[in-house]
Scaffold this motif. Structure first.
Motif, short mmCIF file in Angstrom:
data_model
loop_
_atom_site.label_atom_id
_atom_site.label_comp_id
_atom_site.label_asym_id
_atom_site.label_seq_id
_atom_site.Cartn_x
_atom_site.Cartn_y
_atom_site.Cartn_z
N PRO A 147 8.41 -0.75 -4.59
CA PRO A 147 8.87 -1.57 -3.46
C PRO A 147 7.77 -1.78 -2.41
O PRO A 147 6.84 -0.98 -2.31
N ARG A 148 7.89 -2.87 -1.64
CA ARG A 148 6.99 -3.12 -0.50
C ARG A 148 7.55 -2.40 0.72
O ARG A 148 8.77 -2.32 0.90
N TYR A 149 6.67 -1.86 1.54
CA TYR A 149 7.08 -1.11 2.74
C TYR A 149 6.54 -1.78 3.99
O TYR A 149 5.75 -2.72 3.92
N MET A 150 6.95 -1.27 5.14
CA MET A 150 6.53 -1.85 6.42
C MET A 150 5.01 -1.77 6.59
O MET A 150 4.38 -2.71 7.07
N HIS A 151 4.41 -0.65 6.18
CA HIS A 151 2.95 -0.53 6.33
C HIS A 151 2.23 -1.13 5.12
O HIS A 151 2.82 -1.34 4.06
N THR A 152 0.93 -1.42 5.32
CA THR A 152 0.10 -1.91 4.22
C THR A 152 -0.73 -0.71 3.79
O THR A 152 -1.79 -0.44 4.33
N PHE A 153 -0.21 0.02 2.84
CA PHE A 153 -0.75 1.35 2.52
C PHE A 153 -1.64 1.28 1.29
O PHE A 153 -1.39 0.49 0.37
N ILE A 154 -2.62 2.13 1.28
CA ILE A 154 -3.60 2.15 0.20
C ILE A 154 -3.00 2.61 -1.14
O ILE A 154 -3.53 2.32 -2.21
N GLY A 188 -3.53 3.98 5.73
CA GLY A 188 -3.35 5.18 4.91
C GLY A 188 -4.60 5.54 4.12
O GLY A 188 -4.52 6.28 3.12
N ILE A 189 -5.76 5.05 4.59
CA ILE A 189 -7.00 5.34 3.85
C ILE A 189 -7.27 6.85 3.85
O ILE A 189 -7.88 7.39 2.93
N TRP A 190 -6.72 7.54 4.85
CA TRP A 190 -6.84 9.00 4.89
C TRP A 190 -6.26 9.66 3.64
O TRP A 190 -6.66 10.74 3.26
N ASP A 191 -5.33 8.97 2.98
CA ASP A 191 -4.67 9.59 1.82
C ASP A 191 -5.56 9.58 0.58
O ASP A 191 -5.21 10.13 -0.46
N LEU A 192 -6.73 8.94 0.69
CA LEU A 192 -7.69 9.06 -0.42
C LEU A 192 -8.41 10.40 -0.34
O LEU A 192 -9.07 10.82 -1.29
#
Ligand SMILES: Cc1cc2nc3c(=O)[nH]c(=O)nc-3n(C[C@H](O)[C@H](O)[C@H](O)COP(=O)(O)OP(=O)(O)OC[C@H]3O[C@@H](n4cnc5c(N)ncnc54)[C@H](O)[C@@H]3O)c2cc1C
Length: 387
Positions: A193-200, A86-90
């Motif tokens: 909460p923790r999610y399935m992905h390792t998001f930024i 999810g680095i695109w979300d920066l």
């Protein structure tokens, strides 16, 4: 596929270089640190977003944004979609629904967000209201010149980074959107909460308890909240399709490169038809998804296009591209074998991360409902012919 102009090709080359040379190298650090990146690295990405003119991408220039066309935004997001975690979300843009902001709100929220000085997050979903946002229970009650907001919101993406929220609430006059500054009394983050992905970024649960905001913080007209959300969803759905195309392209490239060098039974595995067919199906489906996505982007840019038909085309692009990318990720894991199951491998990360693209901004089932509803009303030709 549409022919890109020289300027669009230059934009693509600029974002591609940024993605390859500066964003992809950050992936492993983010993955191994459960989504965290060193602050100086995040700061650098932020600075580069502005230097490369990628900030405020969907907001018109007169409101402080870059005013890119939908085709240009698709080009940008397709390249950014090649990055995991999810680095695109920066590289963020305020939501397109903020074009409904008045002059005062543009000065306080929209322009500073476009300039990278503020960050927004959207609080629509609740425990009891997901696919059906009209079922929200958060209430805003008028008290003199103010509104008092009460309710809980779930999955608020970038809630940790944001300094204000756009909150959807029921009012006596229907659903409305409100700007709520994070520091306002009564705003409480009660779970991360923790999610399935390792998001930024975090997706938070946030409680709004007797949160008082002035009437000047109502975005758009009272009762038009759902319409604004719908317009915003359309843009986000298209950008999901774009990022899924980018992710699939990277997966196909990486799986192909691996297959050419991985030798088993004395031959590169790319010699085996079983592997070739997985790559061939992936490329074919990517070609279809990309054609649909750019076609829908072009339709968005066409001021004469019927927005209801555009809405259905965008749903088709989001549905197909997100399901395609999940199939491609599954095949890529298979081609990488045991390595594909390791978190250090791009296929493993995308296998987890792309799953949410079939859920957020309207699940695949909701896209099918939109598409079928439009088909039943307008017929086949309207959707596949020129308009
Ligand atoms: C990582 C992540 C980030 C998110 N970020 C945000 C955010 O920033 N802001 C925000 O407001 N929300 C956010 N969301 C929420 C997201 O938009 C919702 O999860 C999504 O809209 C689905 O809602 P739901 O989870 O409540 O599922 P539900 O609506 O409960 O759906 C459950 C299942 O039922 C199906 N279903 C529902 N209705 C129908 C129907 N009529 N016909 C057939 N099937 C149906 C769905 O397709 C799904 O399979 C995020 C979610 C995730 C996972």
């Amino acid at each position: 596929m549409i022919p890109f102009s020289d300027a669009q090709n230059a934009l693509r080359a600029r974002v591609r270089k940024f993605t390859r040379e500066e964003l992809i190298p950050l992936e492993l650090e983010a993955e191994m640190a459960n989504g965290k990146l060193a602050p100086e690295k995040r700061h650098r990405v932020h600075e580069r977003m502005i230097e490369l003119e990628l900030n405020g991408m969907c907001i018109p220039r007169e409101l402080g944004g870059r005013g890119y066309s939908y085709v240009e935004q698709t080009i940008i997001e397709e390249e950014l979609g090649k990055v995991t975690n999810g680095i695109w979300d920066l590289i963020y843009s305020p939501a397109v629904c903020l074009v409904a902001a008045n002059e005062d709100q543009v000065a306080r929220y929209v322009r500073p967000t476009c300039e990278g000085r503020r960050r927004d997050a959207y609080a629509i979903t609740e425990e009891g209201a997901g696919s059906d946002p009209s079922a929200i229970e958060t209430r805003a009650v008028r008290e003199g010149d103010d509104w008092l907001i009460n309710g809980d919101k779930w999955h608020v993406t970038s809630g940790n980074e944001a300094d204000y929220f756009v909150v959807q609430a029921q009012t006596e006059n229907g659903i409305a959107l409100f700007f709520v500054d994070k520091e306002t009394a009564g705003v409480k983050i009660y779970d991360a909460p923790r999610y399935m992905h390792t998001f930024i970024l975090e997706h938070l649960k946030i409680r709004f308890e007797n949160v008082r905001v002035p009437n000047a913080n109502v975005l758009g007209e009272l009762g038009r909240g759902l319409d604004l959300t719908k317009e915003w969803f359309r843009r986000e759905r298209l950008m999901i399709a774009a990022r899924c195309c980018g992710a699939a392209a990277r997966l196909i490239d990486e799986a192909t490169a691996f297959a050419k060098t991985r030798v088993q039974f004395g031959q590169p595995i790319s010699d085996y038809q079983a592997i070739q067919f997985m790559l061939a199906d992936s490329l074919t489906e990517l070609y279809a998804a990309r054609s649909m996505t750019y076609d829908a982007a072009q339709a968005e840019d066409d001021v004469n296009a019927d927005k209801k038909l555009v809405h259905a085309r965008v749903s088709m692009a989001k549905l197909y591209a997100s399901e395609m990318a999940n199939r491609v990720a599954d095949r890529a894991v298979q081609i990488f074998g045991g390595r594909g199951y390791m978190r250090e491998n791009v296929a493993e990360r995308f296998f987890r991360e792309l799953r949410v693209d079939r859920i957020w901004e309207g699940t695949s089932e909701i896209q099918r409902i939109v598409i079928a509803g439009s088909l039943l009303k307008r017929g086949t030709e309207a959707h596949i012919g020129d308009f």
